[in-house]
Design an enzyme around this catalytic site. Structure first.
Site, PDB file in Angstrom:
ATOM      1  N   ASP A  97      -8.242 -25.341  22.467  1.00  0.00           N
ATOM      2  CA  ASP A  97      -7.048 -24.120  22.877  1.00  0.00           C
ATOM      3  C   ASP A  97      -6.387 -24.656  21.204  1.00  0.00           C
ATOM      4  O   ASP A  97      -6.753 -25.453  20.753  1.00  0.00           O
ATOM      5  CB  ASP A  97      -5.633 -24.257  22.916  1.00  0.00           C
ATOM      6  CG  ASP A  97      -5.743 -23.283  24.190  1.00  0.00           C
ATOM      7  OD1 ASP A  97      -5.143 -21.912  23.660  1.00  0.00           O
ATOM      8  OD2 ASP A  97      -5.427 -22.894  25.542  1.00  0.00           O
ATOM      9  N   GLU A 121      -7.108 -14.556  23.054  1.00  0.00           N
ATOM     10  CA  GLU A 121      -6.798 -14.204  24.035  1.00  0.00           C
ATOM     11  C   GLU A 121      -6.490 -11.988  23.364  1.00  0.00           C
ATOM     12  O   GLU A 121      -5.071 -12.743  22.198  1.00  0.00           O
ATOM     13  CB  GLU A 121      -5.667 -14.856  25.022  1.00  0.00           C
ATOM     14  CG  GLU A 121      -3.906 -14.599  25.470  1.00  0.00           C
ATOM     15  CD  GLU A 121      -3.177 -15.216  25.785  1.00  0.00           C
ATOM     16  OE1 GLU A 121      -2.389 -15.117  26.486  1.00  0.00           O
ATOM     17  OE2 GLU A 121      -2.784 -15.917  24.546  1.00  0.00           O
ATOM     18  N   ASP A 136      -5.121 -18.615  21.007  1.00  0.00           N
ATOM     19  CA  ASP A 136      -4.095 -18.106  21.970  1.00  0.00           C
ATOM     20  C   ASP A 136      -3.656 -16.718  21.173  1.00  0.00           C
ATOM     21  O   ASP A 136      -3.473 -17.038  19.909  1.00  0.00           O
ATOM     22  CB  ASP A 136      -3.120 -19.683  21.955  1.00  0.00           C
ATOM     23  CG  ASP A 136      -1.922 -19.172  22.803  1.00  0.00           C
ATOM     24  OD1 ASP A 136      -1.776 -18.879  23.666  1.00  0.00           O
ATOM     25  OD2 ASP A 136      -0.505 -18.844  22.687  1.00  0.00           O
ATOM     26  N   HIS A 162      -4.877 -19.931  33.640  1.00  0.00           N
ATOM     27  CA  HIS A 162      -3.455 -20.427  34.169  1.00  0.00           C
ATOM     28  C   HIS A 162      -1.584 -19.564  33.712  1.00  0.00           C
ATOM     29  O   HIS A 162      -0.831 -20.189  34.147  1.00  0.00           O
ATOM     30  CB  HIS A 162      -3.061 -21.915  32.736  1.00  0.00           C
ATOM     31  CG  HIS A 162      -2.894 -21.745  31.477  1.00  0.00           C
ATOM     32  ND1 HIS A 162      -3.746 -21.131  31.176  1.00  0.00           N
ATOM     33  CD2 HIS A 162      -1.944 -21.101  30.763  1.00  0.00           C
ATOM     34  CE1 HIS A 162      -4.122 -19.998  29.705  1.00  0.00           C
ATOM     35  NE2 HIS A 162      -2.162 -21.051  29.319  1.00  0.00           N
ATOM     36  N   ASP A 163      -2.099 -18.780  33.826  1.00  0.00           N
ATOM     37  CA  ASP A 163      -1.141 -17.535  33.450  1.00  0.00           C
ATOM     38  C   ASP A 163      -0.815 -16.441  34.819  1.00  0.00           C
ATOM     39  O   ASP A 163      -0.057 -15.952  34.346  1.00  0.00           O
ATOM     40  CB  ASP A 163      -0.823 -16.686  31.964  1.00  0.00           C
ATOM     41  CG  ASP A 163      -0.654 -18.008  30.447  1.00  0.00           C
ATOM     42  OD1 ASP A 163       0.000 -18.549  31.129  1.00  0.00           O
ATOM     43  OD2 ASP A 163      -1.615 -17.182  30.032  1.00  0.00           O
TER      44      ASP A 163
END
Ligand code: GLC
Ligand code: CA
Length: 555
Positions: free
Chosen positions: A98, A255, A201, A325-326
């Site tokens: 990440d 993202e 991210d 994970h969100d």
């Protein structure tokens, strides 16, 4: 040289805090991941996307980084990390790290320095004078993605800094060329250690609107501004690509809120040399900043959105995911009330996603059908839920029952309960009480039980992933929806050099009639995969059973 390996890859996402605890302190870690490498290999996946493991004070569970070149103590050491990487590579699994570089932690040395007005690091961040008399009003009306103003006042220097996430996540100033070089150096540091790519991210936030103008006010405490894909976004990404990504056989996935099928070409076409792929959130049925209201799932709309991405030119590679994970768990989000058919429903979802023209991502636990958790207020630990509760209690307590209802559907915590390995203590995740509540349904839903049953969801994922591997028709075939407006059935045809793959899935927990469409012509059919042991050997007019899913090869 870029081989674009990701076009034929399935990627497994690990959220390290919740995956496996290797040293018995209740927190998932790198040793825990190492102990599960054979399991990961057994899924047949080609790569792992690992959520952040860098040094961090954990205001946002690692998405607030205080040292980009070292590992968080709770997760282990750089040597542990190297052992993990070697273990992955030895098994033919690539590692995608990440990359969180829209912001750092406020405990990063750069930010600590930058609090000093005269420091050379001042300009690494976005510091501004306030408005109003004495500058005691924030520089503009932007709000943070975690609710509340996006600016924090610093007494010492009498100025404000911008944070589009928590106040412990100050935004970097990408207009400063030094910042951009630092980021490239960080990427190259990890590439030289052997990583195979990055998940970038909130990357479309890096370039801010010129002059930081006020945004249009939409809703008092949520968001009113447009700060994605700013004026220099493409320039910065191309530069990073040239300084780092393009020098390695890497894969990047952004993202990327704000990248749509209409402008995707500018961001991910192979020829523009920026990112290789992006995650779009359109199909998650919510606007990112407004991710608070449960809406009803509409299959026709869902298919329409996915189809737009599927029709991108061959030089753009789509992605597909149902969880991360969100996000809350995909069951029952997309398939309604599955009752006793949880695994069949999970197989239906797996079938519809895995054969699209896309790089699929599977989130830890999705392969065994983990579900949302029936949290009590005190069980939520994530900054998003806890902040929402805190603010509502302060400003409008009567809304609390509603907020709780919303969080039971939407909170990020649902994806973060510990991975359910066994029906033993703490679900086999740890020998100590875990950092976060274990979903009590681990007694029925766990890896060990799935391993014991040939027809389990886990084994279905394995079969489907293995089947996908190396198939031209899946990697390169045209995608066309069958009955795009149908609200019960998700069906599509993939076609490549005269060979077809027909994917047929009933999204409902009830029998649904399927009528052969005209375009589905063939002389030979072979049932390649299905979630019932006695699905029809060839597509024909039929009644699909609850969540029935089948994949046919047609010639
Ligand atoms: C991304 C991450 C999320 C994090 C945020 C801020 O959306 O996926 O977990 O909170 O960025 O870094
Ligand atoms: Ca641990």
């Amino acid at each position: 040289m870029k081989t674009r390996w990701y076009k034929d890859a399935v990627i497994y996402q690990i959220y390290p805090r919740s995956f496996c605890d290797g040293n018995g302190d209740g927190i998932g870690d790198i040793k825990g991941i190492i102990s599960k490498l054979d399991y990961i290999k057994s899924l047949g996946v080609d790569a792992v996307w690992l959520s952040p493991v860098y040094k961090s004070p954990n205001d946002d569970n690692g998405y607030d980084i205080s040292d980009y070149r070292d590992i968080m103590d709770e997760f282990g050491t750089l040597d542990d990390w190297k052992e993990m990487l070697d273990g992955m590579h030895a098994r033919g699994i690539r590692l995608v790290m990440d990359l969180v570089v829209n912001h750092t932690s406020d405990e990063h040395a750069w930010f600590v320095e930058s609090r000093n007005k005269d420091s050379e690091y001042r300009d690494y961040y976005i510091w501004r004078k306030g408005r109003g008399k004495n500058g005691k009003k924030p520089p503009n009306n932007w709000t943070s993605n975690f609710v509340g103003p996006a600016w924090e006042y610093d007494e010492e220097s009498g100025e404000w800094y911008l944070h589009l996430f928590s106040k412990k996540q100050p935004d970097l100033n990408w207009e400063n060329p030094k910042v951009r070089q630092e980021v490239a150096d960080i990427c190259n540091y990890w590439f030289d250690l052997g990583v195979d790519g990055f998940r970038c991210d909130v990357i479309t936030y890096i370039s801010k609107q010129k002059g930081l103008p006020n945004g249009k006010v939409k809703f008092p405490i949520i968001g009113q501004e447009k700060y994605t894909v700013g004026p220099h976004y493409h320039e910065y990404m191309h530069e990073l690509n040239q300084r780092s990504f393009s020098k390695y056989d890497s894969m990047t996935v952004g993202e990327s809120i704000g990248i749509t099928p209409d402008n995707a070409g500018e961001a991910i076409d192979e020829r523009v040399e920026e990112l290789d792929t992006v995650f779009s959130f359109d199909h998650m049925g919510v606007d990112f900043a407004m991710d608070v209201l449960p809406r009803k799932f509409n299959l026709a709309k869902y298919k329409k959105i996915l189809n737009r991405w599927q029709q991108l030119p061959k030089t753009c590679q789509p992605t597909i995911f149902l969880e991360n994970h969100d996000q809350p768990r995909c069951l029952p989000r997309f398939v309604g009330d599955y009752k006793d058919k949880r695994e069949l429903a999970g197989m239906a979802l797996a079938t519809s996603m895995l054969f699209m023209r896309a790089t699929p991502y599977i989130y830890q636990g999705q392969e065994i059908g983990m579900t949302n958790c029936n949290f009590k207020e005190e069980d939520y630990l994530d900054i998003m839920a806890t902040r929402v509760f805190q603010l509502i209690k302060k400003y409008f307590p009567p809304l609390m029952p509603y907020a709780k209802k919303v969080m039971l559907k939407r909170a990020r915590d649902h994806a973060r309960t510990p991975m359910q390995w066994t029906d033993g203590e703490n679900a086999g995740f740890s020998t100590t009480k875990p950092w976060m509540l274990v979903n009590p349904n681990y007694k029925e839903i766990n890896v060990a039980d799935n391993e014991n049953r040939e027809d389990s969801l886990l084994n279905f994922y394995r079969k489907a992933i293995a089947y996908r591997k190396g198939k031209d028709v899946i990697i390169n075939g045209e995608f066309s929806l069958v009955y795009p407006k149908d609200k019960n059935i998700f069906a599509y045809i993939r076609e490549y050099q005269g060979r077809k793959l027909f994917v047929l899935v009933n999204y409902k927990n009830k029998p649904v009639k399927f009528k052969m469409p005209k375009e589905l012509t063939f002389t030979n059919a072979n049932l390649a995969l299905s979630n019932y042991s006695d699905s029809r050997p060839a597509p024909e007019n039929m009644t699909l059973r609850e969540y029935e899913a089948a994949v046919y090869e047609l010639e």
